[in-house]
Design a protein around this motif. Structure first.
Motif, PDB file in Angstrom:
ATOM      1  N   ILE B 319       0.836  -1.212   0.000  1.00 36.27           N
ATOM      2  CA  ILE B 319       0.000   0.000   0.000  1.00 36.27           C
ATOM      3  C   ILE B 319       0.869   1.258   0.000  1.00 36.27           C
ATOM      4  N   GLU B 320       0.209   2.372  -0.272  1.00 37.32           N
ATOM      5  CA  GLU B 320       0.878   3.667  -0.099  1.00 37.32           C
ATOM      6  C   GLU B 320      -0.048   4.566   0.728  1.00 37.32           C
ATOM      7  N   ILE B 321       0.576   5.473   1.521  1.00 35.80           N
ATOM      8  CA  ILE B 321      -0.230   6.336   2.389  1.00 35.80           C
ATOM      9  C   ILE B 321      -0.187   7.759   1.868  1.00 35.80           C
ATOM     10  N   GLU B 322      -1.374   8.333   1.770  1.00 36.60           N
ATOM     11  CA  GLU B 322      -1.473   9.748   1.337  1.00 36.60           C
ATOM     12  C   GLU B 322      -2.222  10.527   2.411  1.00 36.60           C
ATOM     13  N   LYS B 323      -1.945  11.812   2.440  1.00 35.51           N
ATOM     14  CA  LYS B 323      -2.679  12.655   3.394  1.00 35.51           C
ATOM     15  C   LYS B 323      -3.871  13.265   2.658  1.00 35.51           C
ATOM     16  N   LYS B 324      -5.038  13.097   3.220  1.00 34.96           N
ATOM     17  CA  LYS B 324      -6.220  13.716   2.607  1.00 34.96           C
ATOM     18  C   LYS B 324      -7.144  14.210   3.725  1.00 34.96           C
ATOM     19  N   ASP B 325      -7.522  15.490   3.638  1.00 39.02           N
ATOM     20  CA  ASP B 325      -8.376  16.103   4.678  1.00 39.02           C
ATOM     21  C   ASP B 325      -7.826  15.805   6.071  1.00 39.02           C
ATOM     22  N   LEU B 326      -6.528  15.945   6.200  1.00 43.49           N
ATOM     23  CA  LEU B 326      -5.818  15.750   7.474  1.00 43.49           C
ATOM     24  C   LEU B 326      -5.938  14.311   7.995  1.00 43.49           C
ATOM     25  N   GLN B 327      -6.251  13.391   7.085  1.00 42.23           N
ATOM     26  CA  GLN B 327      -6.332  11.992   7.500  1.00 42.23           C
ATOM     27  C   GLN B 327      -5.407  11.147   6.617  1.00 42.23           C
ATOM     28  N   ASN B 328      -5.127   9.960   7.081  1.00 41.93           N
ATOM     29  CA  ASN B 328      -4.302   9.033   6.282  1.00 41.93           C
ATOM     30  C   ASN B 328      -5.191   8.256   5.329  1.00 41.93           C
ATOM     31  N   LEU B 329      -4.938   8.433   4.016  1.00 40.85           N
ATOM     32  CA  LEU B 329      -5.688   7.672   3.014  1.00 40.85           C
ATOM     33  C   LEU B 329      -4.784   6.499   2.602  1.00 40.85           C
ATOM     34  N   VAL B 330      -5.290   5.313   2.843  1.00 41.29           N
ATOM     35  CA  VAL B 330      -4.490   4.111   2.559  1.00 41.29           C
ATOM     36  C   VAL B 330      -4.918   3.551   1.197  1.00 41.29           C
TER      37      VAL B 330
END
Lengths: 270, 340
Positions: B319-330
């Motif tokens: 997986i890769e982790i992205e920041k979206k709306d101050l949350q971790n999007l996995v």
């Protein structure tokens, strides 16, 4: 946190601040009134200075007057555009005039007397105050339909007014009679309206006694002495007995005693 | 074995070199419970009027007589559960005291120096009237009224009296039967007045309340404008998020096609833990991307445990982790390399 939450918090905070801001703004602005008061004071001080000193006003007072007078002028000019400046001008003017009044008073009289020292001689004011007092009692009497007779009191008022206005007789004596009658009227109203009041007090005391009993139970569990708790229970019994006999005044006295004891019990447990 | 020491809280922000990075806004989210915050603000909003009302004067009106004695009328909110209320009088020389409750029952009062103990017995409002001789003093011609008032009050000065000194600004002034009726704010007030035989009363010009009203109006308009701006901003933000969601929704099918199915992933990464496999399956079922919070909710795992699992999957290249709306999007990676 969603935006709605932010919005709710904002509205609440803004609501709290806004209400206090309204009061603040209202309390600070009414410009024409400031001009009116300051101009009136200016005229009065000028009259007084002319009366007392004629054309030889002492320098210290003259300087203060000029300062005040200029501030009044500035106050007129600063309105309506500069409200903040007008407020400053108003306070400067009024403080200067106040200082002048103090200086003039001190130069002509050395002692400052309180109202209690002078009220004895002003029968007119005394009668005004008593009239207001009796008016309040009459309203209460009317509300409770007490049928208390006020004729004698009003006759005495009439006599006293005549004596004061025409300078005949002894108004002081009439006023003393008036006071005596007013006291008896108040007592009559109190007795006549006591039935309704008693009912309310009964309800209140019963409710309070129940809550006190609960408190006593808790206090006993928390280590209050049994002697104190027993004493409190005895007082409760006494209150209930007095209420059942409709002896409300006595019940009130015992109730006060119970409250004192409860406070002591609470303190001993703490 | 590659051991990694991870602090208990906010591990998401721990960078690879072990430096603790903490975002201020995240502290806010972490430390302040939203519901608690709203509840607190509501309590404050409700308590302010209650606190300021109980035991405080609703109205306070004073009438100064020509001899300097003063009549005081005040209306006070009292605690209906209390037996009595202690009222601080404005002095100790008291006459003609009458205290009634909201039903106009005369209440018992005990006066001790400059305080009155009123037996309220369940009353919620009391009306107190009395005369006092302590507020006005006289020196030569000048009478001085002094009061330290706990609330705003009105003051009716005697007939033919003219104010010649004042220490603070009045709120309002009216002329009633040749008597000045001033409305003053709380705090220390000192007013000097004299009796004048001259015609001192010039009719009070129409009060320019427009200025007062203007301030109020400006504030009101300002408040409304701010609220409108916030509503617009909120709506715009929502629209944007709706747009971005719809955009993602459009993209999703394409991505879905590109997502490698879970079986292939497990073949490519045979050493993956069983519980991690479940996470991968769930991400795959959700179109290949989920928020870390969703994973926590689904698997009922604490924040730390789930963060470790996600990090493990990231290290494995699944997986890769992205920041979206101050949350971790996995997100499941599109290209997964075979394990050596």
């Amino acid at each position: 946190m969603n935006t709605l939450t932010f919005f709710v918090i904002f509205v609440l905070v803004f609501g709290i601040l806004f209400t206090s801001l309204i009061n603040d703004v209202y309390a600070q602005n009414n410009p024409d009134i400031l001009i009116h008061i300051a101009t009136q004071a200016d005229k009065q001080i000028q009259n007084q200075l002319n009366e007392i000193f004629n054309n030889s006003i002492p320098v210290e007072i003259k300087l203060l007057y000029d300062k005040g007078h200029l501030s009044v002028k500035s106050l007129k000019n600063s309105l309506p555009d500069d409200v903040e400046k007008s407020k400053k001008d108003f306070l400067t003017a009024m403080k200067s005039f106040k200082q002048i009044s103090k200086i003039i008073s001190k130069s002509t009289s050395t002692t400052k007397i309180t109202t209690s020292e002078i009220s004895e001689i002003d029968f007119s004011s005394q009668l005004d105050r008593l009239e207001k007092y009796i008016k309040t009692l009459k309203t209460i009497s009317k509300k409770h339909d007490t049928s208390v007779d006020f004729t004698k009191v009003y006759d005495l008022f009439k006599d006293a007014r005549n004596q004061v206005n025409n300078g005949v007789g002894n108004p002081s004596e009439t006023i003393d009679q008036l006071k005596y009658h007013i006291i008896s009227i108040e007592e009559k109203i109190r007795n006549s309206s006591s039935h309704g009041l008693s009912d309310r007090i009964k309800q209140f005391v019963n409710k309070q006694v129940n809550s006190i009993e609960e408190k006593l139970e808790k206090a006993l569990e928390s280590g209050a002495t049994k002697t104190q708790i027993d004493k409190a229970h005895k007082l409760i019994e006494e209150i209930r007995d007095l209420i059942s006999k409709n002896q409300i005044s006595d019940a009130k006295i015992v109730f006060h005693e119970l409250n004192k004891l409860l406070r002591n019990i609470e303190l001993s447990v703490d | 074995m590659n051991l990694e020491i991870v602090p208990i809280s906010r591990k998401e922000f721990l960078k690879e070199y072990g430096i603790l990075f903490v975002r201020n806004n995240c502290i806010f989210y972490t430390m302040v419970k939203v519901s608690l915050l709203i509840a607190s603000v509501i309590i404050v909003a409700v308590m302010i009027p209650i606190h300021s009302s109980l035991g405080s004067s609703r109205t306070l009106d004073l009438i100064v007589y020509p001899d300097g004695s003063t009549h005081i009328s005040t209306q006070i909110d009292v605690d209906p559960l209390a037996n009595n209320y202690e009222l601080e009088l404005f002095g100790s020389t008291i006459d003609n005291l009458v205290v009634v409750d909201e039903n106009e029952f005369l209440l018992d009062v005990d006066i001790l120096d400059d305080s009155a103990l009123i037996t309220t017995f369940g009353s919620s409002i009391i009306f107190v009237d009395y005369d006092i001789h302590d507020l006005v003093s006289k020196q030569n011609r000048v009478w001085t009224f002094s009061l330290n008032s706990p609330s705003d009050f009105t003051l009716l000065l005697p007939k033919n009296s003219a104010i010649v000194g004042m220490t603070n600004l009045p709120i309002d002034m009216q002329l009633i039967n040749e008597q000045n009726l001033l409305t003053l704010s709380s705090g220390e007030t000192e007013i000097d007045y004299i009796f004048s035989t001259n015609n001192i009363f010039t009719p009070l010009e129409q009060t320019d309340t427009t200025l007062n009203f203007d301030y109020f109006l400006y504030l009101l308009i300002g408040g409304i404008v701010i609220i409108i701006i916030i509503i617009i901003l909120i709506t715009k933000t929502k629209r944007k998020s709706v747009k971005s969601i719809s955009e993602t929704k459009i993209i999703d099918p394409i991505q879905k096609n590109e997502i490698i199915d879970t079986e292939t992933i497990f073949k490519l990464k045979p050493n993956i833990r069983e519980d991690d496999k479940e996470i991968v399956k769930f991400i795959s079922s959700k179109g290949g991307q989920v928020f870390e919070s969703e994973l926590r909710k689904k698997f009922l795992q604490p924040r730390t445990t789930m963060w470790r699992a996600v990090k493990r999957l990231e290290r494995n290249g699944i997986i890769e982790i992205e920041k979206k709306d101050l949350q971790n999007l996995v997100k499941l990676r599109k290209n997964i390399e075979e394990e050596e």
